[in-house]
Write an enzyme that holds these catalytic residues in place. Structure first.
Site, PDB file in Angstrom:
ATOM      1  N   GLY A 241       0.760  -1.250   0.000  1.00  0.00           N
ATOM      2  CA  GLY A 241       0.000   0.000   0.000  1.00  0.00           C
ATOM      3  C   GLY A 241       0.782   1.286   0.000  1.00  0.00           C
ATOM      4  N   PRO A 279       4.786  -5.043  -0.774  1.00  0.00           N
ATOM      5  CG  PRO A 279       6.992  -4.381  -1.225  1.00  0.00           C
ATOM      6  CD  PRO A 279       6.190  -5.353  -0.389  1.00  0.00           C
ATOM      7  CE1 TYR A 321      -9.272   1.602  -9.289  1.00  0.00           C
ATOM      8  CE2 TYR A 321      -7.220   1.879 -10.481  1.00  0.00           C
ATOM      9  CZ  TYR A 321      -8.144   1.060  -9.883  1.00  0.00           C
ATOM     10  OH  TYR A 321      -7.939  -0.278  -9.852  1.00  0.00           O
ATOM     11  CB  CYS A 347     -16.175   3.563 -29.252  1.00  0.00           C
ATOM     12  SG  CYS A 347     -15.383   3.432 -30.840  1.00  0.00           S
ATOM     13  CE1 TYR A 375      -2.119  -3.502  -8.414  1.00  0.00           C
ATOM     14  CE2 TYR A 375      -0.999  -1.499  -7.713  1.00  0.00           C
ATOM     15  CZ  TYR A 375      -1.431  -2.781  -7.452  1.00  0.00           C
ATOM     16  OH  TYR A 375      -1.189  -3.351  -6.222  1.00  0.00           O
TER      17      TYR A 375
END
Ligand code: LLP
Length: 420
Positions: A241, A279, A321, A347, A375
Site C-alpha cells: 500500500g 509492496p 480511478y 469508443c 497496475y
C-alpha cells in the site's frame, strides 16, 4: 517520479541508457518500458531496511506480473504475494520459491488451494470462516497441514481513493476486528490448519505512515489476545500500500517507512516476531512508462484533443480511478504548447489518459506516460479487439522484448461459430 532511470539526455527521454525514440521505432507503440535498475533500486530500499531484522519482502505480483519483472525480484531474493494460482505459476516460472510465497485473496477456489498446498507456499492469508473450512478440508484430503494467517480488518482510514482503500468496515476484505479473536479460536481448532501469523492490508497509494501505525497497534492488541488463548503468532504481515509520486504527492521514503514500522513494533515489545511487507506499486510503479504515439491533434471549441494510440484498454487507471499519470513528449520540441485532453481511440468518453495537459506536440510525436509500471499492463484488456501492448525491459544499454505485442488472430483464436 524516478529521475535517474527515466531521464532526458540531449532533449530525448531515455530509459537507462536507451533512447525511448529508438525503443518505439524498434518495438512499436503502445509500448510498456521497464527499467531493471529502477526495479532493483526500489526493491533494495525495502530489502536493505529489512536487513538484520526479522523482516522480509513479498512483492505483490498483481502490480506487475511480467515474468522478467518477477525474475528481477526473484534474483534479488524476494518473496511474493499472490492472489491466484495463475500468479503462483508465474512466480515459479520466474524463479521464485513457493516457500517464500504468501497467498492472499478473498475468494480462493479449492483447486487453487490444492495447487498452492502442493507447491508448499509459506502461508495462506485467509479472510473468512468458510474459507478456513474449505482450506481445512482441502488440506485434510491431501494429508497436509496448511499454514494460515487471518487477514484482519483493522478499520483504519488510509486516506486514499475509496476504490483502493480496503481496511474500513465497509470493505469486503478481511475478518472484522471484533470477530477476529473468535475466528482465530475456530482456526486453531481445525485439525489440518496451523496458525502462523496475522495480516492486514489497509489500502493502496497511501502517502502517510500514521494509518499503518494505527493498523499495527490494532493487530498487536489482537496478537496478545490470541496468544492468551494459547495460539502462537509467529509473523505480522502489514500488507502493501505504500504510495508513490505520480504528481505532487510526497510519500515517505521506503527505507524510512520500513524502519519506522519495525521500530514501532519493537517498541511495543513485539520485536521477536517476523514482519512481512507486501509492496506492489512502490517497487514497480515508477520503474515503468508507457510510450504512445500521437495519431491526430483535434482542436475543439471547448477542448483540444490529442488522440494517441494507447487507450483505456492499455492503461485503465485514469478511466477507473480518475488517476493522474504525468504525460510528456519523449522529445523536447520547439513548437507552441496547447492544453490537450490526451485520449485513446476506444469508443467511450471515459477513454482518457490525461486531462488538461499543457503539451508542445505535433501529430506523430511520441509521448511518455509516466509511473505506469504498477497496475498498467496487468490491468489491460482487449476491449475494442485491441491487441495488448508489448513490454520491454531495459538493462543499461540493452533492451529486451519481455512480452510480444499480441496480434488480432490470437485474440479470437479460441472462439468458434455455431454449425450451419
Ligand atoms: N497485498 C494485498 C493483500 C493487496 O490486496 C495489495 C493490493 C497489495 C498487497 C499491494 O498493494 P500496493 O503496494 O501495490 O499498493 N488497481 C489499483 C490498486 C489495487 C490494489 C489492490 N491490492 C490501482 O491501480 O491503483
Amino acid at each position: 517520479m524516478n529521475q535517474t532511470t527515466f531521464a532526458f539526455v540531449d532533449g530525448v527521454l531515455h530509459a537507462e541508457g536507451v533512447s525511448t525514440v529508438s525503443l518505439a521505432r524498434q518495438f512499436g507503440t503502445p509500448l510498456y518500458v521497464y527499467s531493471r535498475a529502477a526495479l532493483t533500486q526500489a526493491y533494495e530500499a525495502y530489502a536493505n531496511a529489512c536487513a538484520g531484522r526479522r523482516a522480509s519482502v513479498h512483492v505483490a505480483v498483481k502490480a506487475n506480473s511480467n515474468l522478467a519483472v518477477l525474475n528481477v525480484f526473484a534474483r534479488l531474493g524476494a518473496g511474493f504475494d499472490i492472489v491466484s494460482s495463475g500468479e503462483l505459476a508465474r512466480v515459479l516460472t520466474a524463479g521464485g520459491k513457493a516457500e517464500n510465497v504468501v497467498f492472499s485473496g478473498v475468494g480462493k477456489s479449492a483447486e487453487e488451494m490444492r495447487e498452492a498446498l502442493a507447491a508448499g507456499v509459506k502461508c495462506f492469508n485467509v479472510e473468512s470462516i468458510p474459507e478456513l473450512d474449505r482450506l481445512n478440508a482441502v488440506a485434510a484430503s491431501m494429508g497436509k497441514t496448511a499454514p494460515v494467517s487471518l487477514r484482519v480488518n483493522p478499520d483504519v482510514d488510509p486516506k486514499t481513493h475509496p476504490y483502493i482503500s480496503t481496511g474500513l468496515k465497509a470493505n469486503k476484505f478481511g475478518v472484522a476486528f471484533d470477530d477476529a479473536r473468535a475466528t482465530y479460536r475456530a482456526a486453531a481448532a481445525m485439525p489440518n490448519l496451523h496458525v502462523v501469523g496475522i495480516d492486514c492490508h489497509i489500502g493502496s497509494q497511501i502517502t502517510e505512515i500514521a494509518p499503518y501505525l494505527d493498523a499495527v497497534d490494532r493487530l498487536l492488541e489482537l496478537v496478545e489476545q490470541i496468544e492468551a488463548d494459547g495460539t502462537k503468532i509467529h509473523h505480522v504481515d502489514v500488507g502493501g500500500g505504500l504510495g508513490i509520486q505520480y504528481d505532487t504527492e510526497t510519500p515517505p521514503d521506503i527505507g524510512e517507512f520500513v524502519k519506522t514500522l519495525l521500530d514501532h513494533i519493537d517498541a511495543r515489545g513485539h520485536g521477536h516476531r517476523a514482519v512481512f511487507f507486501e509492496p506492489g506499486r512502490s517497487v514497480t510503479g515508477n520503474a515503468g512508462i508507457l510510450l504512445t504515439r500521437v495519431e491526430f491533434l483535434k482542436p475543439g471549441e471547448e477542448k483540444n484533443f490529442a488522440i494517441v494510440d494507447a487507450a483505456m484498454n492499455d492503461l485503465a487507471r485514469p478511466a477507473m480511478y480518475q488517476a493522474f499519470h504525468a504525460i510528456e513528449p519523449a522529445v523536447k520540441r520547439d513548437v507552441s504548447a496547447h492544453v490537450y485532453d490526451v485520449v485513446g481511440p476506444v469508443c467511450e468518453s471515459g477513454d482518457w489518459l490525461g486531462r488538461d495537459r499543457q503539451l508542445a506536440i505535433e501529430a506523430g510525436d511520441l509521448l511518455a506516460i509516466r509511473s505506469a509500471g504498477a497496475y498498467g499492463f496487468v490491468m489491460s484488456s482487449n476491449y475494442n479487439t485491441r491487441p495488448r501492448a508489448a513490454e520491454v525491459m531495459v538493462d543499461g544499454s540493452h533492451a529486451q522484448i519481455v512480452r510480444e505485442r499480441e496480434n488480432v488472430k490470437e485474440l479470437f483464436a479460441g472462439e468458434t461459430v455455431l454449425p450451419k
